[in-house]
Design a protein around this motif. Structure first.
Motif, PDB file in Angstrom:
ATOM      1  N   ARG A  67      -0.187  15.063   0.744  1.00  8.85           N
ATOM      2  CA  ARG A  67      -1.020  14.486   1.129  1.00  8.85           C
ATOM      3  C   ARG A  67      -1.891  13.444   0.264  1.00  8.85           C
ATOM      4  O   ARG A  67      -3.194  13.285   0.615  1.00  8.85           O
ATOM      5  CB  ARG A  67      -2.152  15.271   2.104  1.00  8.85           C
ATOM      6  CG  ARG A  67      -1.242  16.057   3.200  1.00  8.85           C
ATOM      7  CD  ARG A  67      -0.513  14.996   3.944  1.00  8.85           C
ATOM      8  NE  ARG A  67      -1.170  14.085   4.806  1.00  8.85           N
ATOM      9  CZ  ARG A  67      -0.903  13.027   5.411  1.00  8.85           C
ATOM     10  NH1 ARG A  67       0.647  12.675   5.069  1.00  8.85           N
ATOM     11  NH2 ARG A  67      -1.563  12.131   5.718  1.00  8.85           N
ATOM     12  N   ALA A  70      -1.996   9.736  -1.719  1.00 13.96           N
ATOM     13  CA  ALA A  70      -1.434   8.387  -1.430  1.00 13.96           C
ATOM     14  C   ALA A  70      -1.028   7.792  -2.861  1.00 13.96           C
ATOM     15  O   ALA A  70      -1.868   7.111  -3.344  1.00 13.96           O
ATOM     16  CB  ALA A  70      -2.454   7.490  -0.512  1.00 13.96           C
ATOM     17  N   LEU A  82       1.528   5.353   1.128  1.00 13.79           N
ATOM     18  CA  LEU A  82       1.139   6.185   2.212  1.00 13.79           C
ATOM     19  C   LEU A  82       1.041   7.693   1.422  1.00 13.79           C
ATOM     20  O   LEU A  82       1.733   7.798   0.424  1.00 13.79           O
ATOM     21  CB  LEU A  82       2.169   6.138   3.374  1.00 13.79           C
ATOM     22  CG  LEU A  82       2.219   5.086   4.259  1.00 13.79           C
ATOM     23  CD1 LEU A  82       2.791   3.771   3.635  1.00 13.79           C
ATOM     24  CD2 LEU A  82       3.107   5.311   5.449  1.00 13.79           C
ATOM     25  N   PRO A  83       0.239   8.458   2.282  1.00 10.96           N
ATOM     26  CA  PRO A  83       0.472   9.566   1.426  1.00 10.96           C
ATOM     27  C   PRO A  83       1.433  10.592   1.580  1.00 10.96           C
ATOM     28  O   PRO A  83       2.257  10.170   2.571  1.00 10.96           O
ATOM     29  CB  PRO A  83      -0.628  10.590   2.640  1.00 10.96           C
ATOM     30  CG  PRO A  83      -1.477   9.410   3.210  1.00 10.96           C
ATOM     31  CD  PRO A  83      -0.571   8.150   3.389  1.00 10.96           C
ATOM     32  N   TYR A 126       0.915  -1.423   0.169  1.00 13.71           N
ATOM     33  CA  TYR A 126       0.069  -0.026  -0.010  1.00 13.71           C
ATOM     34  C   TYR A 126       1.020   1.311   0.037  1.00 13.71           C
ATOM     35  O   TYR A 126       1.869   1.316   0.508  1.00 13.71           O
ATOM     36  CB  TYR A 126      -0.827  -0.161   1.383  1.00 13.71           C
ATOM     37  CG  TYR A 126      -0.358   0.046   2.641  1.00 13.71           C
ATOM     38  CD1 TYR A 126      -0.202   1.337   3.205  1.00 13.71           C
ATOM     39  CD2 TYR A 126       0.083  -1.113   3.086  1.00 13.71           C
ATOM     40  CE1 TYR A 126       0.430   1.449   4.598  1.00 13.71           C
ATOM     41  CE2 TYR A 126       0.676  -1.205   4.377  1.00 13.71           C
ATOM     42  CZ  TYR A 126       0.915   0.027   4.945  1.00 13.71           C
ATOM     43  OH  TYR A 126       1.651   0.170   6.318  1.00 13.71           O
ATOM     44  N   THR A 181       2.384   9.216   7.812  1.00 11.88           N
ATOM     45  CA  THR A 181       3.352   9.776   7.070  1.00 11.88           C
ATOM     46  C   THR A 181       4.554   8.997   6.547  1.00 11.88           C
ATOM     47  O   THR A 181       4.999   7.923   7.350  1.00 11.88           O
ATOM     48  CB  THR A 181       3.755  11.183   7.850  1.00 11.88           C
ATOM     49  OG1 THR A 181       4.592  10.660   8.919  1.00 11.88           O
ATOM     50  CG2 THR A 181       2.771  11.795   8.224  1.00 11.88           C
ATOM     51  N   ALA A 211      -2.062   3.124   7.171  1.00 11.70           N
ATOM     52  CA  ALA A 211      -1.940   3.349   5.542  1.00 11.70           C
ATOM     53  C   ALA A 211      -2.207   4.923   5.719  1.00 11.70           C
ATOM     54  O   ALA A 211      -1.496   5.635   4.756  1.00 11.70           O
ATOM     55  CB  ALA A 211      -3.123   3.050   4.694  1.00 11.70           C
ATOM     56  N   GLU A 212      -2.694   5.778   6.710  1.00 11.65           N
ATOM     57  CA  GLU A 212      -2.601   7.003   6.618  1.00 11.65           C
ATOM     58  C   GLU A 212      -1.646   7.819   7.356  1.00 11.65           C
ATOM     59  O   GLU A 212      -1.522   9.182   7.403  1.00 11.65           O
ATOM     60  CB  GLU A 212      -4.083   7.653   7.248  1.00 11.65           C
ATOM     61  CG  GLU A 212      -4.047   7.170   8.763  1.00 11.65           C
ATOM     62  CD  GLU A 212      -4.680   5.887   9.094  1.00 11.65           C
ATOM     63  OE1 GLU A 212      -4.581   5.584  10.182  1.00 11.65           O
ATOM     64  OE2 GLU A 212      -4.904   5.173   7.937  1.00 11.65           O
TER      65      GLU A 212
END
Length: 179
Positions: free
Chosen positions: A116, A118, A111-112, A109, A153, A150-151
């Motif tokens: 910001r 992803a 990340l942002p 996955y 940094t 996943a959110e």
């Protein structure tokens, strides 16, 4: 461009090999890897093709990061961060880091980034700021899953990578937007 080493305060680990059909270590950022989102002419925000080999024994997963230590922010700029790439995967196709992560292997996955989003965001050094380094790193890890939300940094991912890293493969390119 500053001479700072983005790895100076990180654990020393064995190196392994990362190559790319898109990027040349020590070369210039190709037009497709510049940022269309930030309005760089010709930019397509296409993540680079990457292949790696020779990771240390015991590697259970990989993470990939793209970082600009020369961005005028005081903390650089994270362009891409991918976690939980399975150990049997040793390549990512160009464009894998689109909005959906459509080219990423199952379980991995994005990340942002520092915008910001992803996804991969291309090079966009401020016009006239001079050359910027874009440091592409494949991190070999001793865990199958890094356990980072996943959110989170990319910096938080990096903090967690430091406790699980077995090896690091680095490719650096340079980009500049004329004044």
């Amino acid at each position: 461009m500053t001479a700072n080493n983005p790895f100076a305060r990180l654990p020393e680990v064995p190196g392994f090999t990362v190559t790319s059909t898109t990027l040349t270590d020590g070369g210039q950022v190709p037009a497709e890897q510049y940022s269309g989102i930030f309005g760089v002419p010709g930019g397509k925000d296409a993540s680079p093709q990457l292949s790696w080999s020779g990771a240390p024994e015991g590697t259970k997963s990989y993470a990939v990061t793209v970082y600009d230590p020369d961005a005028p922010t005081g903390s650089g700029f994270w362009h891409w961060a991918v976690a939980d790439i399975p150990a049997d995967v040793t390549a990512l196709d160009e464009g894998a880091g689109d909005d959906a992560g459509s080219g990423l292997p199952e379980g991995a996955y994005q990340l942002p980034n520092d915008a910001r989003a992803a996804r991969f965001i291309g090079a966009a050094p401020p016009a006239g700021h001079g050359p910027h380094r874009y440091v592409v790193v494949v991190h070999a890890l001793d865990v199958e899953q890094i356990g980072v939300p996943a959110e989170a940094t990319p910096a938080f991912l990096g903090f967690n990578i430091a406790g699980h890293i077995l090896g690091r493969a680095v490719l650096t390119v340079t980009g500049e937007t004329p004044a």
